[in-house]
Design an enzyme around this catalytic site. Sequence first.
Site, PDB file in Angstrom:
ATOM      1  N   HIS A  60       4.182  -8.477  14.937  1.00  0.00           N
ATOM      2  CA  HIS A  60       2.817  -7.926  15.065  1.00  0.00           C
ATOM      3  C   HIS A  60       1.861  -8.697  14.153  1.00  0.00           C
ATOM      4  CE1 HIS A  60       0.209  -4.070  15.563  1.00  0.00           C
ATOM      5  NE2 HIS A  60      -0.556  -5.120  15.329  1.00  0.00           N
ATOM      6  N   ARG A  64      -6.690 -15.360  15.267  1.00  0.00           N
ATOM      7  CA  ARG A  64      -8.035 -15.117  15.811  1.00  0.00           C
ATOM      8  C   ARG A  64      -8.503 -16.204  16.770  1.00  0.00           C
ATOM      9  NH1 ARG A  64      -7.901  -9.800  14.860  1.00  0.00           N
ATOM     10  NH2 ARG A  64      -8.353  -9.213  12.702  1.00  0.00           N
ATOM     11  N   ASN A  94      -5.857  -9.423  21.053  1.00  0.00           N
ATOM     12  CA  ASN A  94      -7.271  -9.055  20.832  1.00  0.00           C
ATOM     13  C   ASN A  94      -8.072 -10.221  20.251  1.00  0.00           C
ATOM     14  OD1 ASN A  94      -5.977  -8.743  18.320  1.00  0.00           O
ATOM     15  ND2 ASN A  94      -7.337  -7.110  17.651  1.00  0.00           N
ATOM     16  N   ASP A 152      -3.507  -3.635  21.652  1.00  0.00           N
ATOM     17  CA  ASP A 152      -3.588  -3.285  20.225  1.00  0.00           C
ATOM     18  C   ASP A 152      -4.957  -3.597  19.617  1.00  0.00           C
ATOM     19  OD1 ASP A 152      -2.283  -2.455  17.662  1.00  0.00           O
ATOM     20  OD2 ASP A 152      -2.902  -4.479  17.126  1.00  0.00           O
ATOM     21  N   HIS A 179      -0.817   0.997  20.587  1.00  0.00           N
ATOM     22  CA  HIS A 179      -1.666   1.357  19.445  1.00  0.00           C
ATOM     23  C   HIS A 179      -2.075   2.798  19.715  1.00  0.00           C
ATOM     24  CE1 HIS A 179      -5.278   0.629  16.680  1.00  0.00           C
ATOM     25  NE2 HIS A 179      -5.586   1.754  17.296  1.00  0.00           N
ATOM     26  N   ASN A 282      -6.325   0.324  10.185  1.00  0.00           N
ATOM     27  CA  ASN A 282      -6.150   1.270  11.279  1.00  0.00           C
ATOM     28  C   ASN A 282      -4.745   1.125  11.854  1.00  0.00           C
ATOM     29  OD1 ASN A 282      -6.671   3.153  13.206  1.00  0.00           O
ATOM     30  ND2 ASN A 282      -7.872   1.796  14.527  1.00  0.00           N
ATOM     31  N   ASP A 309       1.260  -6.676  10.649  1.00  0.00           N
ATOM     32  CA  ASP A 309      -0.055  -6.360  11.248  1.00  0.00           C
ATOM     33  C   ASP A 309      -1.127  -7.224  10.564  1.00  0.00           C
ATOM     34  OD1 ASP A 309      -2.081  -5.373  12.762  1.00  0.00           O
ATOM     35  OD2 ASP A 309      -1.960  -3.315  12.050  1.00  0.00           O
TER      36      ASP A 309
HETATM   37  O1  DOR Z   1      -6.269  -2.576  10.883  1.00  0.00           O
HETATM   38  C1  DOR Z   1      -6.199  -3.077  12.007  1.00  0.00           C
HETATM   39  N1  DOR Z   1      -6.723  -4.310  12.283  1.00  0.00           N
HETATM   40  N2  DOR Z   1      -5.608  -2.392  12.992  1.00  0.00           N
HETATM   41  C2  DOR Z   1      -5.629  -2.803  14.267  1.00  0.00           C
HETATM   42  O2  DOR Z   1      -5.074  -2.126  15.089  1.00  0.00           O
HETATM   43  C3  DOR Z   1      -6.329  -4.056  14.639  1.00  0.00           C
HETATM   44  C4  DOR Z   1      -6.438  -4.976  13.499  1.00  0.00           C
HETATM   45  C5  DOR Z   1      -7.397  -6.137  13.741  1.00  0.00           C
HETATM   46  O3  DOR Z   1      -7.288  -6.780  14.776  1.00  0.00           O
HETATM   47  O4  DOR Z   1      -8.214  -6.419  12.859  1.00  0.00           O
END
Ligand code: DOR
Length: 428
Positions: A60, A64, A94, A152, A179, A282, A309
């Site tokens: 996970h 970017r 994402n 997500d 998510h 999150n 994450d």
């Molecule tokens: O804290 C988070 N940041 N939770 C997510 O689900 C997405 C992630 C992000 O892409 O910045």
Amino acid sequence: MSTIIIKNGRVIDPAKKFDRVADILIENGKIKSVGKQNTSKGQVINAKGLIVTPGLIDMHVHLREPGREEEETIASGSTAAVHGGFTSIACMPNTDPPIDDEASAEFVYLQAKRTGKANVFPIGSVTKNRAGKELAEIGQLVRGGAVAFSDDGDPIDNAEVMRRGLEYAKMFNKPIIAHCENKDLSGPGVMNEGLISLELGLPGIPSVAEEIMIHRDVMLTRLTGGRLHIAHVSTEGAIELIRWAKKRKIKVTSEVTPHHFTLTDESIKYVNGGFDPNLKVNPPLRTKKDIQAIYRALKDGTIDAIVSDHAPHSPEEKDVEFSSAPFGMIGLESVLPLIITELVNKKILTLSEAIAKLTINPARILGIPKGTLAVGADADVTLIDLKKEWVIDPEKFKSKSRNCPFTGRKVKGRVIKTIVNGKVVVDN
Ligand code: DOR
């Protein structure tokens, strides 16, 4: 023919229930043998006193690229990964545009190959443009190399879309990584809802926002016979639901991040002087009681994997007041020492249990041929010095971003070498 011999390390391969001092012979990018080696041809690596594990896997990660390359690219993220001991990572879709078609999945492989660091496996989005309305071209994404599907960063609000996603992904034996967040309940929340949010005067996100969605998705998984993987589990109630589902053989797996077992909502009060936007994630940091439940779930296998994450954000975005900052913190280069320091050294997990959650378990969930040192496997190997003490300093990270709340934390466990497909890519 290229040959590497890793000599006299403590080899831990949970997939083979192997834990003893041994030598590993690597030939042409593959594991040739594990055992005593008398030959000294090729490059010899002395691993005496080190742990030798299958290359770690982080399932996970947010890179970017495309869209916000100033925060992380596939090259910088995969470089950070190998410095954190990860030879394989799976990246979330994402991005901008999102990974929602064959070409965008292929692009991830291409960029990762050009960089030549970690193996990068794309996760395709479940819905077109991650909009939650219409299923993406799942079959084409699989052809492009997607190993799983997720929107997500956002939940899939529409239960019918989620149901169809589970059914469609099932045809390819791929998991949906969920998510779990009910947006009506999380609303404008920026941290865990509880006494601390009340005290700090910040809007809260209740645990039930996560749990209600897990409940829905578990039910849909039971209905469809699909495969569900719950991302970044953070509450005791979430764990109870996953345990319930697993007992009934519903195909559910789950993961946790180090920040959810090392920090609480109280940390927002005092860490780094209080209100550090790097603590805004999150799902939000929860409570000590939730951490105790996470410990038990790690131990009994309710939680299968540990993930970073890794969510890079620029200083322009993060150096603002807590409530305006985006959610997310980086993690690729701090996951391993936090696990060693907070789980292994505190005897929450054995070393082998922790390594399983970073190797064979995520490999099985994603269905990738990684995570073991079996003869014939790709020679992805991580060498770790468990005793090495150091202080986390994000300025020294390879990631392009610095949004890490662990600055100054003393940890134990350092990556000494990372080998990917038989090539030494990190040599400390
Ligand atoms: O804290 C988070 N940041 N939770 C997510 O689900 C997405 C992630 C992000 O892409 O910045």
